[in-house]
Scaffold this motif. Sequence first.
Motif, mmCIF file in Angstrom:
data_model
loop_
_atom_site.group_PDB
_atom_site.id
_atom_site.type_symbol
_atom_site.label_atom_id
_atom_site.label_comp_id
_atom_site.label_asym_id
_atom_site.label_seq_id
_atom_site.Cartn_x
_atom_site.Cartn_y
_atom_site.Cartn_z
ATOM 1 N N LEU A 81 0.823 -1.204 0.000
ATOM 2 C CA LEU A 81 0.000 0.000 0.000
ATOM 3 C C LEU A 81 0.865 1.266 0.000
ATOM 4 O O LEU A 81 0.524 2.266 -0.647
ATOM 5 C CB LEU A 81 -0.939 0.004 1.204
ATOM 6 C CG LEU A 81 -2.019 -1.091 1.207
ATOM 7 C CD1 LEU A 81 -2.755 -1.116 2.540
ATOM 8 C CD2 LEU A 81 -3.002 -0.904 0.057
ATOM 9 N N THR A 82 1.989 1.228 0.710
ATOM 10 C CA THR A 82 2.905 2.374 0.712
ATOM 11 C C THR A 82 3.490 2.605 -0.674
ATOM 12 O O THR A 82 3.647 3.751 -1.122
ATOM 13 C CB THR A 82 4.033 2.161 1.740
ATOM 14 O OG1 THR A 82 3.462 1.954 3.038
ATOM 15 C CG2 THR A 82 4.958 3.360 1.789
ATOM 16 N N VAL A 83 3.813 1.525 -1.368
ATOM 17 C CA VAL A 83 4.308 1.633 -2.744
ATOM 18 C C VAL A 83 3.278 2.336 -3.627
ATOM 19 O O VAL A 83 3.607 3.222 -4.426
ATOM 20 C CB VAL A 83 4.649 0.237 -3.312
ATOM 21 C CG1 VAL A 83 4.783 0.271 -4.838
ATOM 22 C CG2 VAL A 83 5.927 -0.287 -2.688
ATOM 23 N N ILE A 84 2.012 1.957 -3.475
ATOM 24 C CA ILE A 84 0.959 2.552 -4.305
ATOM 25 C C ILE A 84 0.788 4.038 -3.981
ATOM 26 O O ILE A 84 0.647 4.875 -4.884
ATOM 27 C CB ILE A 84 -0.369 1.800 -4.108
ATOM 28 C CG1 ILE A 84 -0.216 0.329 -4.528
ATOM 29 C CG2 ILE A 84 -1.479 2.455 -4.920
ATOM 30 C CD1 ILE A 84 -1.397 -0.545 -4.150
ATOM 31 N N VAL A 85 0.813 4.383 -2.684
ATOM 32 C CA VAL A 85 0.709 5.791 -2.288
ATOM 33 C C VAL A 85 1.833 6.608 -2.914
ATOM 34 O O VAL A 85 1.608 7.682 -3.495
ATOM 35 C CB VAL A 85 0.744 5.929 -0.754
ATOM 36 C CG1 VAL A 85 0.922 7.397 -0.351
ATOM 37 C CG2 VAL A 85 -0.526 5.379 -0.127
ATOM 38 N N CYS A 86 3.050 6.105 -2.819
ATOM 39 C CA CYS A 86 4.210 6.848 -3.328
ATOM 40 C C CYS A 86 4.179 6.938 -4.856
ATOM 41 O O CYS A 86 4.616 7.945 -5.428
ATOM 42 C CB CYS A 86 5.501 6.183 -2.853
ATOM 43 S SG CYS A 86 5.720 6.283 -1.053
ATOM 44 N N ALA A 87 3.681 5.903 -5.513
ATOM 45 C CA ALA A 87 3.545 5.954 -6.970
ATOM 46 C C ALA A 87 2.599 7.079 -7.382
ATOM 47 O O ALA A 87 2.863 7.820 -8.337
ATOM 48 C CB ALA A 87 3.036 4.614 -7.496
ATOM 49 N N LEU A 88 1.494 7.215 -6.650
ATOM 50 C CA LEU A 88 0.532 8.277 -6.951
ATOM 51 C C LEU A 88 1.123 9.659 -6.689
ATOM 52 O O LEU A 88 0.899 10.604 -7.461
ATOM 53 C CB LEU A 88 -0.734 8.084 -6.119
ATOM 54 C CG LEU A 88 -1.623 6.913 -6.550
ATOM 55 C CD1 LEU A 88 -2.641 6.587 -5.460
ATOM 56 C CD2 LEU A 88 -2.332 7.239 -7.857
ATOM 57 N N ILE A 89 1.904 9.796 -5.623
ATOM 58 C CA ILE A 89 2.540 11.082 -5.330
ATOM 59 C C ILE A 89 3.513 11.450 -6.442
ATOM 60 O O ILE A 89 3.534 12.591 -6.942
ATOM 61 C CB ILE A 89 3.262 11.029 -3.971
ATOM 62 C CG1 ILE A 89 2.253 10.883 -2.826
ATOM 63 C CG2 ILE A 89 4.106 12.294 -3.763
ATOM 64 C CD1 ILE A 89 2.890 10.661 -1.470
ATOM 65 N N GLY A 90 4.330 10.476 -6.862
ATOM 66 C CA GLY A 90 5.300 10.732 -7.927
ATOM 67 C C GLY A 90 4.628 11.139 -9.222
ATOM 68 O O GLY A 90 5.053 12.091 -9.897
ATOM 69 N N ALA A 91 3.555 10.429 -9.586
ATOM 70 C CA ALA A 91 2.843 10.734 -10.833
ATOM 71 C C ALA A 91 2.168 12.098 -10.773
ATOM 72 O O ALA A 91 2.202 12.866 -11.742
ATOM 73 C CB ALA A 91 1.816 9.642 -11.116
ATOM 74 N N THR A 92 1.552 12.418 -9.639
ATOM 75 C CA THR A 92 0.866 13.703 -9.498
ATOM 76 C C THR A 92 1.855 14.862 -9.549
ATOM 77 O O THR A 92 1.599 15.898 -10.186
ATOM 78 C CB THR A 92 0.064 13.747 -8.186
ATOM 79 O OG1 THR A 92 -0.854 12.654 -8.151
ATOM 80 C CG2 THR A 92 -0.706 15.052 -8.056
#
Length: 334
Positions: A81-92
């Motif tokens: 779940l942390t990986v997914i959160v960070c992926a979204l932050i990076g993309a945004t």
Amino acid sequence: MEAALVVVIVAFALGFDYTNGFHDAANAIATSVSTRALTPRVALAMAAVMNFVGALLGTAVAETIAKSIVDLGDASNRVSLTVIVCALIGATCWNLITWWFGLPSSSTHALIGGLVGAGLVGGLGIYWSSVVDKVVLPMVFSPLIGFVLAFGVMLGILWVLRNAAPAKTFRRFRLAQTVSASAMALGHGLQDAQKTMGVIYLALLTVGWADPNAGIPLWVKICAASAISLGTYSGGWRIMRTLGRKIIEVDPARGFVAESVSATVLYVNAFALHAPVSTTHTVTSAIMGVGATKRLSAVRWGVAKNIMLAWVLTLPAAAAVAALFYVVLRPFLT
């Protein structure tokens, strides 16, 4: 903590979807607005509606994002779940940076880059063959196909209508652009809204809140479709100026061809290849293709060079930002 992380992911994913909407609003309507086929607000309203409809037409791209990029394997739920959160932050972050500079970059590749970057630092497996087949190769070939098809179709139209009266012909193409812009907006919803569905679905699968055999829940589809539509209606004027005027001066015939070719490429990738391709790359290359039929110097290659540089940097830049956020947040979330 896991339930809280899922809620955060849903919120961040819908926020990313909203930025995706206003970042990519120009994809569907820039040429129609620049040729005065549609007024800006009418064009945005049409694009928002068609984005919503397109988002509900399929889930193949979402399934690719959810199941064919990162391998959750034996990782703990919190790590995943942390990986997914960070992926979204990076993309945004990358979306906002390129929007600020008026550069049409790929939200698709930003999200995939974020998943890969955070996944690598988080120790997750990466489906490299799938990334190459469904991300890297389409990233290379879709713009090339868009350019060549748009160039060829435009040449054919110029030959067929070589003796037609320009004023009457342009008037007809302005009317036709209403259809082609709608088709392009539908393709954008079909491709880009599904990325958000895929990320939310991945989070739900991680904690067992979704059945992998039942497909993506309806509420996820509705939320993703609504977020990208609202973002689209808010507009992306900086990028609209780049696509509509800075690459070439688009006339109604060239606008119609660029939109029609781009929509075709998006539909083929979504329905036949299940590949998450960039609507931005496709429509930008198609605009370059129709512009090159005037003469090569008609395309402002300096602007095109800056756009292509943003394309090349998107995957590694989003991956790096996501990886950095994972390192920072890991002590608190895992």
